[in-house]
Write a protein that holds these residues in place. Sequence first.
Motif, PDB file in Angstrom:
ATOM      1  N   THR A   1       0.831  -1.216   0.000  1.00 14.79           N
ATOM      2  CA  THR A   1       0.000   0.000   0.000  1.00 14.79           C
ATOM      3  C   THR A   1       0.863   1.262   0.000  1.00 14.79           C
ATOM      4  N   GLN A   2       2.012   1.231   0.683  1.00 14.04           N
ATOM      5  CA  GLN A   2       2.893   2.397   0.659  1.00 14.04           C
ATOM      6  C   GLN A   2       3.504   2.566  -0.729  1.00 14.04           C
ATOM      7  N   PHE A   3       3.862   1.459  -1.356  1.00 10.13           N
ATOM      8  CA  PHE A   3       4.345   1.507  -2.742  1.00 10.13           C
ATOM      9  C   PHE A   3       3.280   2.134  -3.635  1.00 10.13           C
ATOM     10  N   TRP A   4       2.029   1.705  -3.467  1.00  9.72           N
ATOM     11  CA  TRP A   4       0.952   2.222  -4.303  1.00  9.72           C
ATOM     12  C   TRP A   4       0.737   3.715  -4.056  1.00  9.72           C
ATOM     13  N   SER A   5       0.858   4.144  -2.826  1.00 11.72           N
ATOM     14  CA  SER A   5       0.685   5.555  -2.499  1.00 11.72           C
ATOM     15  C   SER A   5       1.743   6.410  -3.201  1.00 11.72           C
ATOM     16  N   GLU A   6       2.973   5.939  -3.226  1.00  6.45           N
ATOM     17  CA  GLU A   6       4.043   6.689  -3.899  1.00  6.45           C
ATOM     18  C   GLU A   6       3.854   6.685  -5.410  1.00  6.45           C
ATOM     19  N   VAL A   7       3.401   5.571  -5.962  1.00  9.41           N
ATOM     20  CA  VAL A   7       3.192   5.481  -7.410  1.00  9.41           C
ATOM     21  C   VAL A   7       2.079   6.424  -7.840  1.00  9.41           C
ATOM     22  N   ARG A   8       1.007   6.506  -7.051  1.00 10.53           N
ATOM     23  CA  ARG A   8      -0.095   7.418  -7.394  1.00 10.53           C
ATOM     24  C   ARG A   8       0.384   8.864  -7.472  1.00 10.53           C
ATOM     25  N   ASP A   9       1.399   9.194  -6.656  1.00  7.79           N
ATOM     26  CA  ASP A   9       1.950  10.549  -6.680  1.00  7.79           C
ATOM     27  C   ASP A   9       3.063  10.684  -7.712  1.00  7.79           C
ATOM     28  N   VAL A  10       3.231   9.663  -8.554  1.00  7.56           N
ATOM     29  CA  VAL A  10       4.278   9.618  -9.582  1.00  7.56           C
ATOM     30  C   VAL A  10       5.642   9.868  -8.949  1.00  7.56           C
ATOM     31  N   ASP A  11       5.833   9.321  -7.771  1.00 11.82           N
ATOM     32  CA  ASP A  11       7.097   9.449  -7.049  1.00 11.82           C
ATOM     33  C   ASP A  11       7.836   8.118  -7.167  1.00 11.82           C
ATOM     34  N   TYR A  12       8.365   7.839  -8.355  1.00 10.61           N
ATOM     35  CA  TYR A  12       8.920   6.521  -8.640  1.00 10.61           C
ATOM     36  C   TYR A  12      10.147   6.204  -7.779  1.00 10.61           C
ATOM     37  N   GLY A  13      10.954   7.209  -7.540  1.00  9.74           N
ATOM     38  CA  GLY A  13      12.138   6.963  -6.713  1.00  9.74           C
ATOM     39  C   GLY A  13      11.769   6.550  -5.305  1.00  9.74           C
ATOM     40  N   ALA A  14      10.736   7.190  -4.747  1.00  7.11           N
ATOM     41  CA  ALA A  14      10.297   6.837  -3.393  1.00  7.11           C
ATOM     42  C   ALA A  14       9.614   5.480  -3.361  1.00  7.11           C
ATOM     43  N   ALA A  15       8.984   5.062  -4.482  1.00  7.66           N
ATOM     44  CA  ALA A  15       8.276   3.776  -4.518  1.00  7.66           C
ATOM     45  C   ALA A  15       9.226   2.602  -4.650  1.00  7.66           C
ATOM     46  N   ALA A  16      10.380   2.825  -5.274  1.00 11.30           N
ATOM     47  CA  ALA A  16      11.282   1.717  -5.592  1.00 11.30           C
ATOM     48  C   ALA A  16      11.731   0.899  -4.382  1.00 11.30           C
ATOM     49  N   PRO A  17      12.112   1.505  -3.244  1.00  9.60           N
ATOM     50  CA  PRO A  17      12.567   0.676  -2.118  1.00  9.60           C
ATOM     51  C   PRO A  17      11.515  -0.315  -1.624  1.00  9.60           C
ATOM     52  N   TYR A  18      10.241   0.090  -1.652  1.00  8.11           N
ATOM     53  CA  TYR A  18       9.178  -0.807  -1.191  1.00  8.11           C
ATOM     54  C   TYR A  18       9.013  -1.980  -2.161  1.00  8.11           C
ATOM     55  N   ALA A  19       9.141  -1.704  -3.453  1.00  7.63           N
ATOM     56  CA  ALA A  19       9.053  -2.773  -4.440  1.00  7.63           C
ATOM     57  C   ALA A  19      10.208  -3.753  -4.289  1.00  7.63           C
ATOM     58  N   VAL A  20      11.403  -3.226  -4.060  1.00  3.70           N
ATOM     59  CA  VAL A  20      12.573  -4.096  -3.894  1.00  3.70           C
ATOM     60  C   VAL A  20      12.401  -5.008  -2.686  1.00  3.70           C
ATOM     61  N   LEU A  21      11.889  -4.479  -1.594  1.00  9.75           N
ATOM     62  CA  LEU A  21      11.689  -5.297  -0.399  1.00  9.75           C
ATOM     63  C   LEU A  21      10.667  -6.409  -0.650  1.00  9.75           C
ATOM     64  N   MET A  22       9.598  -6.103  -1.400  1.00 11.41           N
ATOM     65  CA  MET A  22       8.620  -7.145  -1.721  1.00 11.41           C
ATOM     66  C   MET A  22       9.250  -8.254  -2.558  1.00 11.41           C
ATOM     67  N   VAL A  23      10.087  -7.882  -3.508  1.00  8.81           N
ATOM     68  CA  VAL A  23      10.758  -8.879  -4.349  1.00  8.81           C
ATOM     69  C   VAL A  23      11.705  -9.728  -3.501  1.00  8.81           C
ATOM     70  N   LEU A  24      12.450  -9.093  -2.607  1.00 13.36           N
ATOM     71  CA  LEU A  24      13.398  -9.832  -1.770  1.00 13.36           C
ATOM     72  C   LEU A  24      12.682 -10.806  -0.835  1.00 13.36           C
ATOM     73  N   ILE A  25      11.521 -10.428  -0.345  1.00 12.56           N
ATOM     74  CA  ILE A  25      10.762 -11.325   0.531  1.00 12.56           C
ATOM     75  C   ILE A  25      10.200 -12.502  -0.260  1.00 12.56           C
ATOM     76  N   SER A  26       9.780 -12.257  -1.512  1.00  7.76           N
ATOM     77  CA  SER A  26       9.163 -13.308  -2.329  1.00  7.76           C
ATOM     78  C   SER A  26      10.179 -14.235  -2.970  1.00  7.76           C
ATOM     79  N   ALA A  27      11.400 -13.766  -3.172  1.00  7.19           N
ATOM     80  CA  ALA A  27      12.392 -14.534  -3.934  1.00  7.19           C
ATOM     81  C   ALA A  27      12.703 -15.905  -3.339  1.00  7.19           C
ATOM     82  N   PRO A  28      12.907 -16.047  -2.013  1.00  5.35           N
ATOM     83  CA  PRO A  28      13.252 -17.380  -1.488  1.00  5.35           C
ATOM     84  C   PRO A  28      12.202 -18.434  -1.787  1.00  5.35           C
ATOM     85  N   ALA A  29      10.925 -18.090  -1.683  1.00  7.40           N
ATOM     86  CA  ALA A  29       9.870 -19.069  -1.953  1.00  7.40           C
ATOM     87  C   ALA A  29       9.873 -19.475  -3.422  1.00  7.40           C
TER      88      ALA A  29
END
Length: 512
Positions: free
Chosen positions: A472-500
């Motif tokens: 939801t925080q990633f989505w909030s930043e994307v809605r504001d077209v704040d791509y740089g601020a959204a990127a860290p949240y996306a990276v964390l989601m990928v890192l959490i999903s990668a092991p599975a």
Amino acid sequence: MAGRRVRRDGAYPPLLLAVCGAVALVTAVPLLFVVGYAVSVGWDEAWRLIVRPRVGELLVNTTELTLGCMLLCAVLGSAAAWLVHRTDLPGRKVWHVLLAAPLAVPAFVTSFGWVSVTGAVEGYGGALLIVTLAYYPLVYLPVAATLRGLDPALEETARSLGLGSWAVFARVVLPQLRPAVLGGALLVGLHLLAEFGALQMLRFPTFTTAIYDQYRSAYDAQAANMLAGVLVACCAVLLFAELRLRGRRRYARLGSGAARIAPPARLGLWSAPALLAVLGVVALALGVPLASLAHWLWVGASTAFPIETLLRTTGTALGLGVMAALVTTACALPVAWLAVRHRGRVASTLERSTYIGNSLPGIVVALALITVSIRFVQPAYQTTGLLLAAYMIMFLPRALVSVRAAIAQAQPVLDDVAHSLGAGTVATLRRVTLPLVAPGVAAGAALVFLAVVTELTATLLLSPTGTHTLATQFWSEVRDVDYGAAAPYAVLMVLISAPATYLLTATARRST
């Protein structure tokens, strides 16, 4: 079969039956809500809300995108599986991991990766490309597993009868792949009908995006609920079509002995084009989103790495994931126990009814719980408990499949032996049954945990005020077209999903 105790209808433990009935009733709330709402508004009003030009446009968009994506994923996933598992393609083990890796990247993150690079992907063509790249592993993995298990004897027999390579593939191999292809395509279709974030960023309107807009922007709950009913009907049509296409043929190998592994086909001069094709798929599906995330992490002007917010949203996402995993697994245990240890029509009906929520989009589940909580249990509105209920409804089948398999492998005769040695019910459960089913329970809980950590739609609608997760925080930043601020949240989601995702490919890599 020895060691099994099968009880007829009417012999169910009352308490267990009551618990399972309560779980089934909760999972049926979204469907009951959709049906009940359609009946309550009356036929004339329902017809007025459904028969509108806008609904027709949404139906065309949703149908074209869903069918197009299912077809492309079926072709792409099957072709990739064939190259990796039935040819001498160089680096097959590495390609297998890379082709499955897009599952670690949520579809809305894949869409973000493309949209933040170019706006040319907006619209139908871009949406079709991106959702295909995000979802083709759902076909690739089951087809790959089926190809590894096929006995080459049938193919050898066909060749001995004079059939060429293409004829053998079309008449022998392809029919055996049909359950895997159709099953994977069904998963693609259901995921796509529920997809919101990716399509909203691509500015391609479907029922899911329209329902969200009606509820959040126009505050038109009546129109949103009727659109939800149409979306549920689309899911039902998709499930029915897959069931009919699958047919009733038997695909199991009936002969004695162990099946052999088919020798890999030699690509020869086609090795280089095949490598380029596989590399292209991986680059588009995985390379572009990850490169985009790296770019915004490195040069994004608005990237400030707010450590406190990152830690808080990560903690919230992980906390909700753990709580949802515990609640959902706790609900799956009695249902699985009833289905395995007390077989019968009632047990089977209760078990199958819990799969309803998995076939409904998250936005439909969320709308149903919002309406029901406001009308009947208002204190539950905008609480963590209501959000956990939504997660349980949506992801219960992920836990149930693993828990049911584990209980089926724990033979009841072991409980009888423990009782004969003087162990009580609690002691038997603690020392015999739970250790046997623990791996399956843990696997189911892990699947639920990972799904919750990256869930967006239901969390947006149901999360209590002030509660923000990584998604939801990633989505909030994307809605504001704040791509740089959204990127860290996306990276964390990928890192959490990668092991599975890596573990999904581990068994296949050892056997390739």
